[in-house]
Design a protein around this motif. Structure first.
Motif, PDB file in Angstrom:
ATOM      1  N   PRO A   1      65.814  16.864  38.920  1.00 36.96           N
ATOM      2  CA  PRO A   1      65.245  18.194  38.639  1.00 36.96           C
ATOM      3  C   PRO A   1      64.035  18.148  37.728  1.00 36.96           C
ATOM      4  N   TRP A   2      63.943  17.138  36.863  1.00 37.08           N
ATOM      5  CA  TRP A   2      62.812  17.069  35.949  1.00 37.08           C
ATOM      6  C   TRP A   2      61.504  16.781  36.674  1.00 37.08           C
ATOM      7  N   VAL A   3      61.601  16.168  37.830  1.00 37.22           N
ATOM      8  CA  VAL A   3      60.377  15.903  38.597  1.00 37.22           C
ATOM      9  C   VAL A   3      59.756  17.215  39.047  1.00 37.22           C
ATOM     10  N   ARG A   4      60.577  18.093  39.610  1.00 38.44           N
ATOM     11  CA  ARG A   4      60.049  19.390  40.048  1.00 38.44           C
ATOM     12  C   ARG A   4      59.623  20.249  38.861  1.00 38.44           C
ATOM     13  N   ARG A   5      60.372  20.182  37.772  1.00 43.05           N
ATOM     14  CA  ARG A   5      59.979  20.952  36.590  1.00 43.05           C
ATOM     15  C   ARG A   5      58.628  20.492  36.054  1.00 43.05           C
ATOM     16  N   ALA A   6      58.430  19.187  36.020  1.00 44.06           N
ATOM     17  CA  ALA A   6      57.150  18.667  35.545  1.00 44.06           C
ATOM     18  C   ALA A   6      56.011  19.086  36.467  1.00 44.06           C
ATOM     19  N   LYS A   7      56.273  19.065  37.769  1.00 48.63           N
ATOM     20  CA  LYS A   7      55.238  19.463  38.724  1.00 48.63           C
ATOM     21  C   LYS A   7      54.898  20.940  38.559  1.00 48.63           C
ATOM     22  N   TRP A   8      55.894  21.772  38.463  1.00 41.60           N
ATOM     23  CA  TRP A   8      55.639  23.202  38.307  1.00 41.60           C
ATOM     24  C   TRP A   8      54.979  23.515  36.966  1.00 41.60           C
ATOM     25  N   PHE A   9      55.384  22.790  35.925  1.00 39.58           N
ATOM     26  CA  PHE A   9      54.786  23.048  34.611  1.00 39.58           C
ATOM     27  C   PHE A   9      53.298  22.701  34.609  1.00 39.58           C
ATOM     28  N   THR A  10      52.945  21.550  35.170  1.00 40.16           N
ATOM     29  CA  THR A  10      51.530  21.168  35.213  1.00 40.16           C
ATOM     30  C   THR A  10      50.725  22.141  36.060  1.00 40.16           C
ATOM     31  N   LEU A  11      51.303  22.601  37.161  1.00 34.95           N
ATOM     32  CA  LEU A  11      50.599  23.569  37.995  1.00 34.95           C
ATOM     33  C   LEU A  11      50.454  24.907  37.282  1.00 34.95           C
ATOM     34  N   ALA A  12      51.523  25.345  36.613  1.00 34.16           N
ATOM     35  CA  ALA A  12      51.457  26.611  35.880  1.00 34.16           C
ATOM     36  C   ALA A  12      50.468  26.524  34.731  1.00 34.16           C
ATOM     37  N   ALA A  13      50.453  25.379  34.036  1.00 31.80           N
ATOM     38  CA  ALA A  13      49.506  25.217  32.933  1.00 31.80           C
ATOM     39  C   ALA A  13      48.075  25.262  33.437  1.00 31.80           C
ATOM     40  N   THR A  14      47.828  24.617  34.557  1.00 34.99           N
ATOM     41  CA  THR A  14      46.482  24.643  35.136  1.00 34.99           C
ATOM     42  C   THR A  14      46.078  26.061  35.521  1.00 34.99           C
ATOM     43  N   TYR A  15      47.018  26.801  36.092  1.00 34.73           N
ATOM     44  CA  TYR A  15      46.708  28.175  36.512  1.00 34.73           C
ATOM     45  C   TYR A  15      46.397  29.057  35.305  1.00 34.73           C
ATOM     46  N   VAL A  16      47.237  28.969  34.273  1.00 38.65           N
ATOM     47  CA  VAL A  16      47.051  29.829  33.104  1.00 38.65           C
ATOM     48  C   VAL A  16      45.720  29.531  32.416  1.00 38.65           C
ATOM     49  N   MET A  17      45.437  28.252  32.186  1.00 41.20           N
ATOM     50  CA  MET A  17      44.190  27.901  31.496  1.00 41.20           C
ATOM     51  C   MET A  17      42.968  28.236  32.331  1.00 41.20           C
ATOM     52  N   ASN A  18      43.117  28.195  33.645  1.00 40.88           N
ATOM     53  CA  ASN A  18      41.972  28.454  34.524  1.00 40.88           C
ATOM     54  C   ASN A  18      41.667  29.947  34.628  1.00 40.88           C
ATOM     55  N   THR A  19      42.681  30.801  34.464  1.00 37.78           N
ATOM     56  CA  THR A  19      42.489  32.240  34.669  1.00 37.78           C
ATOM     57  C   THR A  19      42.553  33.047  33.377  1.00 37.78           C
ATOM     58  N   TRP A  20      42.769  32.385  32.244  1.00 39.20           N
ATOM     59  CA  TRP A  20      42.940  33.125  30.993  1.00 39.20           C
ATOM     60  C   TRP A  20      41.726  33.989  30.671  1.00 39.20           C
ATOM     61  N   ALA A  21      40.557  33.409  30.768  1.00 41.62           N
ATOM     62  CA  ALA A  21      39.345  34.159  30.442  1.00 41.62           C
ATOM     63  C   ALA A  21      39.142  35.326  31.402  1.00 41.62           C
ATOM     64  N   SER A  22      39.503  35.138  32.659  1.00 43.92           N
ATOM     65  CA  SER A  22      39.336  36.211  33.644  1.00 43.92           C
ATOM     66  C   SER A  22      40.278  37.370  33.363  1.00 43.92           C
ATOM     67  N   PHE A  23      41.521  37.062  32.997  1.00 42.23           N
ATOM     68  CA  PHE A  23      42.458  38.128  32.643  1.00 42.23           C
ATOM     69  C   PHE A  23      42.020  38.839  31.362  1.00 42.23           C
ATOM     70  N   ALA A  24      41.512  38.056  30.394  1.00 41.05           N
ATOM     71  CA  ALA A  24      41.061  38.666  29.141  1.00 41.05           C
ATOM     72  C   ALA A  24      39.878  39.597  29.374  1.00 41.05           C
ATOM     73  N   ALA A  25      38.999  39.216  30.305  1.00 41.58           N
ATOM     74  CA  ALA A  25      37.839  40.060  30.608  1.00 41.58           C
ATOM     75  C   ALA A  25      38.200  41.234  31.504  1.00 41.58           C
ATOM     76  N   GLY A  26      39.345  41.159  32.164  1.00 43.38           N
ATOM     77  CA  GLY A  26      39.763  42.238  33.051  1.00 43.38           C
ATOM     78  C   GLY A  26      38.974  42.303  34.340  1.00 43.38           C
ATOM     79  N   SER A  27      38.397  41.185  34.761  1.00 45.53           N
ATOM     80  CA  SER A  27      37.602  41.142  35.988  1.00 45.53           C
ATOM     81  C   SER A  27      38.490  40.734  37.156  1.00 45.53           C
ATOM     82  N   VAL A  28      38.682  41.669  38.073  1.00 42.21           N
ATOM     83  CA  VAL A  28      39.560  41.392  39.218  1.00 42.21           C
ATOM     84  C   VAL A  28      38.962  40.302  40.099  1.00 42.21           C
TER      85      VAL A  28
END
Length: 234
Positions: A105-132
């Protein structure tokens, strides 16, 4: 050659060709070619998607630091750190999925965590700016990487099942795979007897002549002509 004999010849050739086309080794070779194509295309999409997110992640980590400053340079390390872990997991799953070995299970958790981290860091500025539009733009590459990372593992597993299914089908076939080859050898001896009986001194042994007197296939006529010519020479 009448129609019945032509159909019989075509049926024999078709049976021999199908025996090789459905042979487990041939099927496995074709699936391996498809597997390489699938891996190449998926890996290309994943790498390009991660490369697209690199600048946004760097901007998120730099947090307005001066260009070429130490924090600005260190920010470039964050995205490769996450991406390399993700790529290592996907590379390992490439092997485990091929041999249908389940990972923990840790393999899938690690994969999802890295993907989620990439998504959050990549879209943080866009969400903060409120630009759809910016949210959509910077959400597509990470989501594509996420979907491809999940799909490529399942695809490898199904391709392996396809090889196993082809092997089971070949085992349960009533006639063995090599039977057409054995039958071909029997036909070869019979056709050679017919050609030998039809030959007379002064007749040139050619594949066309062999086909005419034996009504064999084009591929078999060359072999028969060589065999009979050797006998005549002796």
């Amino acid at each position: 050659m009448n129609r019945a004999r032509r159909l019989a010849r075509d049926a024999a050739e078709a049976a021999e060709v199908r025996a090789y086309e459905t042979h487990p080794d041939v099927v496995a070779l074709r699936i391996e070619r498809v597997r390489r194509q699938v891996d190449w295309m998926c890996w290309s999409g994943i790498v390009l998607g991660l490369a697209f997110t690199m600048t946004n992640v760097q901007g998120f980590a730099a947090a307005g630091a001066a260009v070429w400053s130490l924090p600005w340079l260190a920010a470039w390390v964050l995205d490769p750190t996450v991406s390399l872990v993700l790529l290592a997991i996907l590379r390992a799953e490439q092997v485990t999925a091929r041999y249908q070995v389940e990972t923990g299970p840790w393999v899938r958790r690690a994969k999802w965590f890295t993907l989620a981290a990439t998504y959050v860091m990549n879209t943080w500025a866009s969400f903060a700016a409120g630009s759809v539009s910016a949210i959509v733009l910077h959400s597509v590459p990470p989501l594509v990487v996420f979907v491809a990372a999940e799909a490529i593992t399942d695809l490898r597993d199904k391709l392996t099942l396809a090889v196993a299914a082809a092997h089971r089908e070949a085992v349960h076939v009533k006639a063995p795979v090599h039977e057409p080859v054995q039958a071909g050898r029997k036909r070869f001896a019979g056709y050679l007897d017919v050609a030998r009986a039809a030959w007379s001194p002064g007749v040139e042994v050619t594949p066309a002549w062999v086909r005419r007197v034996t009504e064999c296939s084009r591929g078999l006529s060359s072999r028969l002509a060589r065999a009979l010519a050797a006998e005549v020479a002796r």
